[in-house]
Every structure is written in C-alpha cells, then in structure tokens.
Motif scaffolding. Structure first.
Motif, PDB file in Angstrom:
ATOM      1  N   GLU A 107       0.810  -1.010  -0.058  1.00 14.67           N
ATOM      2  CA  GLU A 107      -0.106   0.016  -0.189  1.00 14.67           C
ATOM      3  C   GLU A 107       0.684   1.174   0.046  1.00 14.67           C
ATOM      4  OE1 GLU A 107      -3.575   0.340   2.413  1.00 14.67           O
ATOM      5  OE2 GLU A 107      -3.484  -1.909   2.860  1.00 14.67           O
ATOM      6  N   GLU A 108       1.921   1.272   0.788  1.00 16.05           N
ATOM      7  CA  GLU A 108       2.808   2.493   0.994  1.00 16.05           C
ATOM      8  C   GLU A 108       3.465   2.628  -0.499  1.00 16.05           C
ATOM      9  OE1 GLU A 108       6.917   3.557   3.201  1.00 16.05           O
ATOM     10  OE2 GLU A 108       5.265   2.663   4.196  1.00 16.05           O
ATOM     11  N   ALA A 109       4.033   1.539  -1.205  1.00 15.34           N
ATOM     12  CA  ALA A 109       4.684   1.632  -2.442  1.00 15.34           C
ATOM     13  C   ALA A 109       3.334   1.947  -3.536  1.00 15.34           C
ATOM     14  CB  ALA A 109       5.045   0.165  -2.869  1.00 15.34           C
ATOM     15  N   LEU A 110       2.223   1.798  -3.672  1.00 19.13           N
ATOM     16  CA  LEU A 110       1.417   2.347  -4.475  1.00 19.13           C
ATOM     17  C   LEU A 110       1.083   3.754  -4.082  1.00 19.13           C
ATOM     18  CD1 LEU A 110      -0.467   1.667  -6.856  1.00 19.13           C
ATOM     19  CD2 LEU A 110      -2.218   0.809  -5.174  1.00 19.13           C
ATOM     20  N   ARG A 111       0.955   4.138  -2.796  1.00 19.54           N
ATOM     21  CA  ARG A 111       0.639   5.566  -2.538  1.00 19.54           C
ATOM     22  C   ARG A 111       1.984   6.364  -3.163  1.00 19.54           C
ATOM     23  NH1 ARG A 111      -1.836   3.582   2.084  1.00 19.54           N
ATOM     24  NH2 ARG A 111       0.261   3.633   3.291  1.00 19.54           N
ATOM     25  N   SER A 112       2.981   6.031  -2.962  1.00 16.29           N
ATOM     26  CA  SER A 112       4.196   6.482  -3.389  1.00 16.29           C
ATOM     27  C   SER A 112       4.262   6.650  -5.113  1.00 16.29           C
ATOM     28  CB  SER A 112       5.627   5.919  -2.871  1.00 16.29           C
ATOM     29  OG  SER A 112       6.880   6.530  -3.487  1.00 16.29           O
ATOM     30  N   CYS A 113       3.946   5.593  -5.649  1.00 17.02           N
ATOM     31  CA  CYS A 113       3.776   5.612  -6.939  1.00 17.02           C
ATOM     32  C   CYS A 113       2.696   6.557  -7.602  1.00 17.02           C
ATOM     33  CB  CYS A 113       3.608   4.186  -7.520  1.00 17.02           C
ATOM     34  SG  CYS A 113       3.694   3.997  -9.238  1.00 17.02           S
ATOM     35  N   ASN A 114       1.535   6.637  -6.950  1.00 15.46           N
ATOM     36  CA  ASN A 114       0.604   7.449  -7.202  1.00 15.46           C
ATOM     37  C   ASN A 114       0.905   9.064  -7.011  1.00 15.46           C
ATOM     38  OD1 ASN A 114      -1.328   5.725  -8.168  1.00 15.46           O
ATOM     39  ND2 ASN A 114      -2.438   5.428  -6.031  1.00 15.46           N
ATOM     40  N   ALA A 115       1.522   9.197  -6.028  1.00 15.39           N
ATOM     41  CA  ALA A 115       2.105  10.600  -6.068  1.00 15.39           C
ATOM     42  C   ALA A 115       3.149  11.011  -6.846  1.00 15.39           C
ATOM     43  CB  ALA A 115       2.812  10.677  -4.341  1.00 15.39           C
ATOM     44  N   LYS A 116       3.954  10.103  -7.388  1.00 17.50           N
ATOM     45  CA  LYS A 116       5.154  10.412  -8.576  1.00 17.50           C
ATOM     46  C   LYS A 116       4.310  10.421  -9.644  1.00 17.50           C
ATOM     47  CE  LYS A 116       7.635   6.907  -9.853  1.00 17.50           C
ATOM     48  NZ  LYS A 116       8.412   5.599  -9.908  1.00 17.50           N
ATOM     49  N   PHE A 117       3.127   9.685  -9.899  1.00 17.54           N
ATOM     50  CA  PHE A 117       2.336  10.084 -11.238  1.00 17.54           C
ATOM     51  C   PHE A 117       1.823  11.257 -11.011  1.00 17.54           C
ATOM     52  CE2 PHE A 117      -1.516  10.145 -13.437  1.00 17.54           C
ATOM     53  CZ  PHE A 117      -1.237   9.700 -14.641  1.00 17.54           C
ATOM     54  N   THR A 118       1.297  11.821 -10.018  1.00 14.94           N
ATOM     55  CA  THR A 118       0.459  12.964  -9.955  1.00 14.94           C
ATOM     56  C   THR A 118       1.420  14.204 -10.115  1.00 14.94           C
ATOM     57  OG1 THR A 118      -1.085  12.359  -8.527  1.00 14.94           O
ATOM     58  CG2 THR A 118      -0.916  14.512  -8.541  1.00 14.94           C
ATOM     59  N   ARG A 119       2.692  14.124  -9.488  1.00 12.76           N
ATOM     60  CA  ARG A 119       3.708  15.088  -9.710  1.00 12.76           C
ATOM     61  C   ARG A 119       3.994  15.293 -11.096  1.00 12.76           C
ATOM     62  NH1 ARG A 119       6.384  12.471  -5.514  1.00 12.76           N
ATOM     63  NH2 ARG A 119       7.941  11.650  -7.011  1.00 12.76           N
ATOM     64  N   ARG A 120       4.221  14.223 -11.786  1.00 10.37           N
ATOM     65  CA  ARG A 120       4.729  14.149 -13.289  1.00 10.37           C
ATOM     66  C   ARG A 120       3.805  14.763 -14.043  1.00 10.37           C
ATOM     67  NH1 ARG A 120       8.316   8.603 -13.684  1.00 10.37           N
ATOM     68  NH2 ARG A 120      10.017   9.269 -12.053  1.00 10.37           N
ATOM     69  N   PHE A 121       2.446  14.124 -13.725  1.00 11.97           N
ATOM     70  CA  PHE A 121       1.419  14.778 -14.682  1.00 11.97           C
ATOM     71  C   PHE A 121       1.163  16.321 -14.435  1.00 11.97           C
ATOM     72  CE2 PHE A 121      -2.909  15.388 -16.161  1.00 11.97           C
ATOM     73  CZ  PHE A 121      -2.878  14.938 -17.522  1.00 11.97           C
ATOM     74  N   ASN A 122       1.435  16.683 -13.134  1.00 19.74           N
ATOM     75  CA  ASN A 122       1.321  18.312 -12.977  1.00 19.74           C
ATOM     76  C   ASN A 122       2.230  18.772 -13.733  1.00 19.74           C
ATOM     77  OD1 ASN A 122      -1.060  17.819 -11.315  1.00 19.74           O
ATOM     78  ND2 ASN A 122       0.275  17.964  -9.408  1.00 19.74           N
ATOM     79  N   ALA A 123       3.316  18.238 -13.778  1.00 19.32           N
ATOM     80  CA  ALA A 123       4.590  19.013 -14.500  1.00 19.32           C
ATOM     81  C   ALA A 123       4.011  19.055 -16.044  1.00 19.32           C
ATOM     82  CB  ALA A 123       5.747  18.243 -14.327  1.00 19.32           C
ATOM     83  N   VAL A 124       3.475  18.044 -16.438  1.00 24.75           N
ATOM     84  CA  VAL A 124       3.387  18.003 -18.013  1.00 24.75           C
ATOM     85  C   VAL A 124       1.926  19.115 -18.083  1.00 24.75           C
ATOM     86  CG1 VAL A 124       1.792  16.583 -19.757  1.00 24.75           C
ATOM     87  CG2 VAL A 124       3.562  15.566 -18.328  1.00 24.75           C
ATOM     88  N   GLU A 125       1.274  19.013 -17.374  1.00 19.68           N
ATOM     89  CA  GLU A 125       0.143  20.179 -17.341  1.00 19.68           C
ATOM     90  C   GLU A 125       0.758  21.635 -17.285  1.00 19.68           C
ATOM     91  OE1 GLU A 125      -4.092  18.538 -15.730  1.00 19.68           O
ATOM     92  OE2 GLU A 125      -2.518  18.761 -14.201  1.00 19.68           O
ATOM     93  N   ASP A 126       1.880  21.653 -16.529  1.00 20.73           N
ATOM     94  CA  ASP A 126       2.125  22.783 -16.327  1.00 20.73           C
ATOM     95  C   ASP A 126       2.950  23.490 -17.645  1.00 20.73           C
ATOM     96  OD1 ASP A 126       1.227  23.207 -13.634  1.00 20.73           O
ATOM     97  OD2 ASP A 126       3.357  22.647 -12.480  1.00 20.73           O
ATOM     98  N   ALA A 127       3.793  22.648 -17.971  1.00 18.19           N
ATOM     99  CA  ALA A 127       4.482  22.803 -19.506  1.00 18.19           C
ATOM    100  C   ALA A 127       3.514  23.117 -20.500  1.00 18.19           C
ATOM    101  CB  ALA A 127       5.368  21.491 -19.657  1.00 18.19           C
ATOM    102  N   LEU A 128       2.328  22.401 -20.678  1.00 18.34           N
ATOM    103  CA  LEU A 128       1.474  22.625 -21.585  1.00 18.34           C
ATOM    104  C   LEU A 128       0.836  24.055 -21.545  1.00 18.34           C
ATOM    105  CD1 LEU A 128      -0.327  19.328 -22.099  1.00 18.34           C
ATOM    106  CD2 LEU A 128       1.189  20.402 -23.747  1.00 18.34           C
ATOM    107  N   SER A 129       0.445  24.253 -20.145  1.00 18.71           N
ATOM    108  CA  SER A 129       0.145  25.583 -19.904  1.00 18.71           C
ATOM    109  C   SER A 129       1.115  26.920 -20.151  1.00 18.71           C
ATOM    110  CB  SER A 129      -0.445  25.920 -18.206  1.00 18.71           C
ATOM    111  OG  SER A 129      -0.949  27.104 -17.724  1.00 18.71           O
ATOM    112  N   ALA A 130       2.304  26.600 -20.000  1.00 21.48           N
ATOM    113  CA  ALA A 130       3.280  27.703 -20.295  1.00 21.48           C
ATOM    114  C   ALA A 130       3.032  27.932 -21.815  1.00 21.48           C
ATOM    115  CB  ALA A 130       4.598  27.249 -19.836  1.00 21.48           C
ATOM    116  N   GLN A 131       2.689  26.940 -22.608  1.00 20.23           N
ATOM    117  CA  GLN A 131       2.398  26.933 -24.256  1.00 20.23           C
ATOM    118  C   GLN A 131       1.280  27.588 -24.477  1.00 20.23           C
ATOM    119  OE1 GLN A 131       3.689  23.454 -26.127  1.00 20.23           O
ATOM    120  NE2 GLN A 131       5.033  22.946 -24.409  1.00 20.23           N
ATOM    121  N   GLY A 132       0.362  27.966 -23.658  1.00 22.47           N
ATOM    122  CA  GLY A 132      -1.059  28.037 -23.476  1.00 22.47           C
ATOM    123  C   GLY A 132      -1.962  26.990 -24.020  1.00 22.47           C
TER     124      GLY A 132
END
Length: 97
Positions: free
Chosen positions: A45-70
């Motif tokens: 469960e801890e490993a899955l929570r950590s993996c979900n947090a990593k996914f969320t961080r990376r997806f947020n970075a993708v969204e931020d990079a796209l947002s910077a391009q409008g």
C-alpha cells in the motif's frame, strides 16, 4: 514465474472471458504482486501511494509545461505529452542527485 502466469491468465481473460472473470484474474495478479512485495519487505500500500504521488507530480509537470504554451492536455497529443512526461521524469532524477 507466478506473476507471469497470472499476467498471461489475465491477458487470456481479457480476450475471451466476461468482465467478471477479468476482474477475478486481475485480483489474482494483484495478490501475487503484493505477496512478492511481502517477501521483499515492501509495504504494497505504501509503495502504491508513493507511485501515485509520483504519477501526480509528473502529470502536474506535464500540465504546467502545456499551460506555459497556452495549452491544456486535451489540446495536446500523446507524443507531445510523452515527451513532456520524459522531461518531468528526467528533472526528478536530476533533483535526486
């Protein structure tokens, strides 16, 4: 070996069985992976929570990079988002070192 066996059963179920049978085979695969974690001293469960947090961080970075391009994710395609994902992944690796 057991993980490969269960994964093969899941793949077969996906192609030939009902959704209920796919559900059961998926549960069997999860059970075997969790059991491997137990043998490795890993809290699944801890490993899955950590993996979900990593996914969320990376997806947020993708969204931020796209947002910077409008842009938003729906304005992008898979190739662009994969490239941004790889950049986010690499940035995390560099930050760890």
């Amino acid at each position: 070996d057991k993980i490969r066996e269960e994964a093969a059963e899941l793949e077969e179920a996906r192609d030939t069985l009902t959704q209920a049978e796919v559900f059961e085979e998926f549960g069997d695969l999860l059970f075997v992976v969790v059991n491997l974690g137990r043998h490795l001293g890993v809290d699944a469960e801890e490993a899955l929570r950590s993996c979900n947090a990593k996914f969320t961080r990376r997806f947020n970075a993708v969204e931020d990079a796209l947002s910077a391009q409008g842009k938003a994710p729906q304005d992008s395609d898979l190739a662009e988002m994969d490239a941004l994902w790889d950049q986010a992944k690499e940035a995390e690796k560099r930050a760890k070192t």
